[in-house]
Scaffold this motif. Structure first.
Motif, short mmCIF file in Angstrom:
data_model
loop_
_atom_site.label_atom_id
_atom_site.label_comp_id
_atom_site.label_asym_id
_atom_site.label_seq_id
_atom_site.Cartn_x
_atom_site.Cartn_y
_atom_site.Cartn_z
N MET A 88 68.52 56.85 75.77
CA MET A 88 67.24 57.14 75.09
C MET A 88 67.43 58.26 74.06
SD MET A 88 65.08 55.03 76.41
CE MET A 88 66.36 53.83 76.72
N VAL A 116 59.55 59.45 76.39
CA VAL A 116 59.88 58.13 76.93
C VAL A 116 59.07 57.84 78.19
CG1 VAL A 116 61.75 56.80 78.03
CG2 VAL A 116 62.16 58.01 75.88
N SER A 121 60.24 52.25 76.27
CA SER A 121 60.57 51.09 75.43
C SER A 121 60.00 49.84 76.06
CB SER A 121 62.09 50.94 75.28
OG SER A 121 62.38 49.76 74.56
N LEU A 126 65.74 48.97 70.50
CA LEU A 126 65.46 50.41 70.54
C LEU A 126 64.94 50.91 69.19
CD1 LEU A 126 68.46 51.68 72.68
CD2 LEU A 126 66.05 52.13 73.15
N LEU A 129 61.54 52.37 69.47
CA LEU A 129 61.29 53.40 70.48
C LEU A 129 60.53 54.59 69.91
CD1 LEU A 129 61.76 54.35 73.40
CD2 LEU A 129 63.93 55.34 72.65
#
Lengths: 291, 304
Positions: A88, A116, A121, A126, A129
């Motif tokens: 992440m 996050v 997600s 990604l 994101l």
């Protein structure tokens, strides 16, 4: 072996579209499906949950993870749990290098994981994101959150423009050849790869310094108007003068060329024909309008 | 002929073409052995476009290109004009209990059309549920129920894509307490039930065997060679008590030995080298590709 033979040999090719029946769970499978779903929900929770909830999640480890060769089950789970934040943070670092620099690695890591947790997600990529990151920063308690919000907004737009579809630009010659008698009804539409942004802080300059591994200045309010564009698949951005931003904003929002010029000269009487000619030549060269 | 009739690389002879024929198990679909390739990575774009190196094919991570209208697709189009391009995904999430993502499949199918793909590969895994995506390749329970679930989804996905799905054995770091079968039994049954193919990642076999204490050689011995479409090779990180599949180093000797075992048992299969982190200059990765080609030579002499 010929390509078509191979394709026709694949016996699974029956339906051009998925049928709802194909996805339906058979009655005798429903319980098993549910059991698999519970296993997956548990592991996902162990991998992604915030530290406060980890002990509770880990309590069911003996129910799910085989006690076998080598490492104990908890250590095995920690391999997956350890890789999740790395992935992440790395992804966000790619899209938001300026924010990462401004916060420093430890704070950035912690902040991204908070982000996050609130905006996990939900996409196969990604690339999406960070879409709520500027808004998340705006809600934060950072002393420089307005600056960070501007910086994140710039970086998010740069990331988005990178993937926008390529559309044929209006060439400088074509722009030059537009007859003045048509300006009254002429719309100059921006390409999807052209974006105008106004900031309270000089974030484009800050990001330039970061990108070039130079010491950026401390954030201080000083409005900055930025044009992001892509030419030949290369990302570019320029800082615009107030008047240039003013007329481009009008054009990008759908005002006719003559109307936009009229509004410009009324607000900025010092702008002359030569200025306009120079700007439009430059914008044509950059290819910011659609053909 | 490359994938989808794409031209053979312009640099001349294929990397593996000097090898003699060996006794081999043909793959079920008759897909050709495309030779030896590598992952297409952005840091190598300029080297490739300037030198057009001798590589039999490139493999792309599909998620890096799907849905993009920018530089990634532009670069891909240039490279696909000169090399066969294989499609490999990491987000199909074939084992998830969430609904199949048909928007993902639609974008994937668009990309398949661009490179005229004859198959597409991803992993035996799931990446998330409940609308979340961890972007990790999480392990499937090896149970009858799990098998039926995955098999049903593989059929749906293949129906939509209209090409065989080729599933890769993942590197795993845990085993489920509920497991009822070995991974090779699961994959053999799955490929038979759904008519999908197998991407036999030799490094992943080694990594999982190390982490779980089974025999990698037995895995390769037991896998149904007829279903193996191609191989992956890569480096990893050995932390002593466990190995992580990091794709950031050279292939180790033990994995080369397993790859040779695959060749001796199954025959020539399309083979690619993955190097995804701390990516070195093109020549370093290319040297690993050439080494893979060399691996087949001792086997040729034994057969000959």
């Amino acid at each position: 072996m010929a390509e078509r033979e191979v394709v026709s040999n694949a016996k699974a090719i029956v339906l051009p579209q998925p049928s709802p029946a194909a996805l339906a769970v058979a009655p005798d499978m429903a319980a098993a499906e549910q059991s698999l779903r519970e296993q997956q929900a548990w592991l996902q929770n162990v991998v992604t949950c915030v530290p406060d909830r980890l002990d509770q999640a880990m309590a069911r480890t003996p129910d799910y993870i085989k006690q076998g060769y080598g490492l104990d089950p908890e250590s095995r789970l920690w391999i997956y749990r350890g890789m999740f934040p790395m992935r992440m943070v790395e992804s966000m670092q790619v899209d938001f290098p300026g924010v990462a620099y401004a916060l420093g690695p430890d704070v950035f890591h912690e902040f991204v994981m908070s982000y996050v947790e609130e905006h996990p997600s939900s996409s196969w990529t990604l690339n999406h994101l960070g879409q709520h990151f500027p808004a998340f920063i705006a809600k934060s308690n950072f002393r420089y959150k307005n600056f960070l919000h501007d910086l994140a907004t710039l970086e998010l737009n740069l990331a988005q423009v990178f993937d926008e579809p390529e559309v044929t630009p209006l060439t400088p010659e074509a722009l030059q050849a537009l007859p003045p008698q048509e300006w009254d009804r002429l719309l100059l539409r921006p390409r999807p790869t052209s974006r105008l942004l106004k900031f309270a802080y000089p974030v484009s300059h800050f990001l330039f310094q970061v990108d070039n591994q130079l010491e950026p200045p401390r954030p201080a309010r000083n409005p900055q108007r930025v044009l992001i564009m892509r030419k030949g698949y290369q990302m570019n951005r320029v800082v615009l003068p107030e008047a240039g931003f003013f007329i481009l904003k009008d054009l990008f929002s759908g005002k006719k060329l003559a109307q936009a010029i009229d509004r410009l000269v009324r607000k900025f009487p010092q702008i002359g024909a030569e200025d306009l000619q120079r700007w439009f030549a430059q914008w044509g060269d950059w290819g910011i309008f659609q053909a | 002929m490359g994938v989808g009739g794409a031209p053979i690389p312009p640099a001349g002879q294929k990397l593996g073409s000097e090898q003699a024929s060996v006794m081999s198990i043909p793959n079920k679909w008759g897909f050709p052995d495309l030779g030896f390739g590598m992952g297409l990575r952005t840091v190598h774009y300029s080297h490739i476009l300037q030198n057009w190196p001798k590589v039999d094919f490139f493999e792309i991570i599909v998620e890096n290109y799907m849905g993009s209208g920018g530089r990634p697709i532009y670069m891909l189009e240039q490279i696909a004009e000169r090399y066969p391009v294989l499609l490999h995904g990491v987000s199909l999430s074939v084992g998830s209990t969430d609904p199949v993502d048909f928007e993902y499949l639609r974008l994937l199918k668009n990309l398949m059309g661009l490179v005229k793909a004859r198959w597409v590969s991803d992993h035996l895994c799931w990446t998330g549920i409940l609308g979340r995506n961890t972007h990790d390749l999480l392990p499937m329970p090896l149970t009858q129920e799990s098998f039926e679930h995955v098999a049903r989804r593989v059929k749906v996905i293949q129906d939509f894509l209209e090409v065989p799905l080729v599933l890769e054995n993942p590197s795993t770091y845990l085993e489920w307490a509920q497991d009822q079968m070995t991974e090779w039994d699961f994959l053999n049954a799955l490929t038979a039930e759904t008519d999908c193919g197998l991407l036999l990642d030799v490094n992943n076999v080694y990594v999982s065997s190390y982490n779980h204490g089974f025999s990698a050689a037995e895995y390769i011995e037991k896998i149904n060679g007829e279903r193996v479409v191609y191989h992956h090779l890569s480096g990893h990180t050995n932390n002593g008590t466990y190995i992580v599949d990091t794709h950031d180093d050279h292939v180790i000797d033990e994995v080369w030995a397993l790859y040779t075992q695959c060749y001796q048992r199954i025959g020539g299969r399309t083979t690619m080298v993955e190097w995804d982190a701390e990516i070195p200059p093109f020549e370093v990765v290319h040297a690993e590709v050439l080494k893979a080609a060399q691996c087949r030579k001792p086997a040729v002499s034994k057969v000959g």
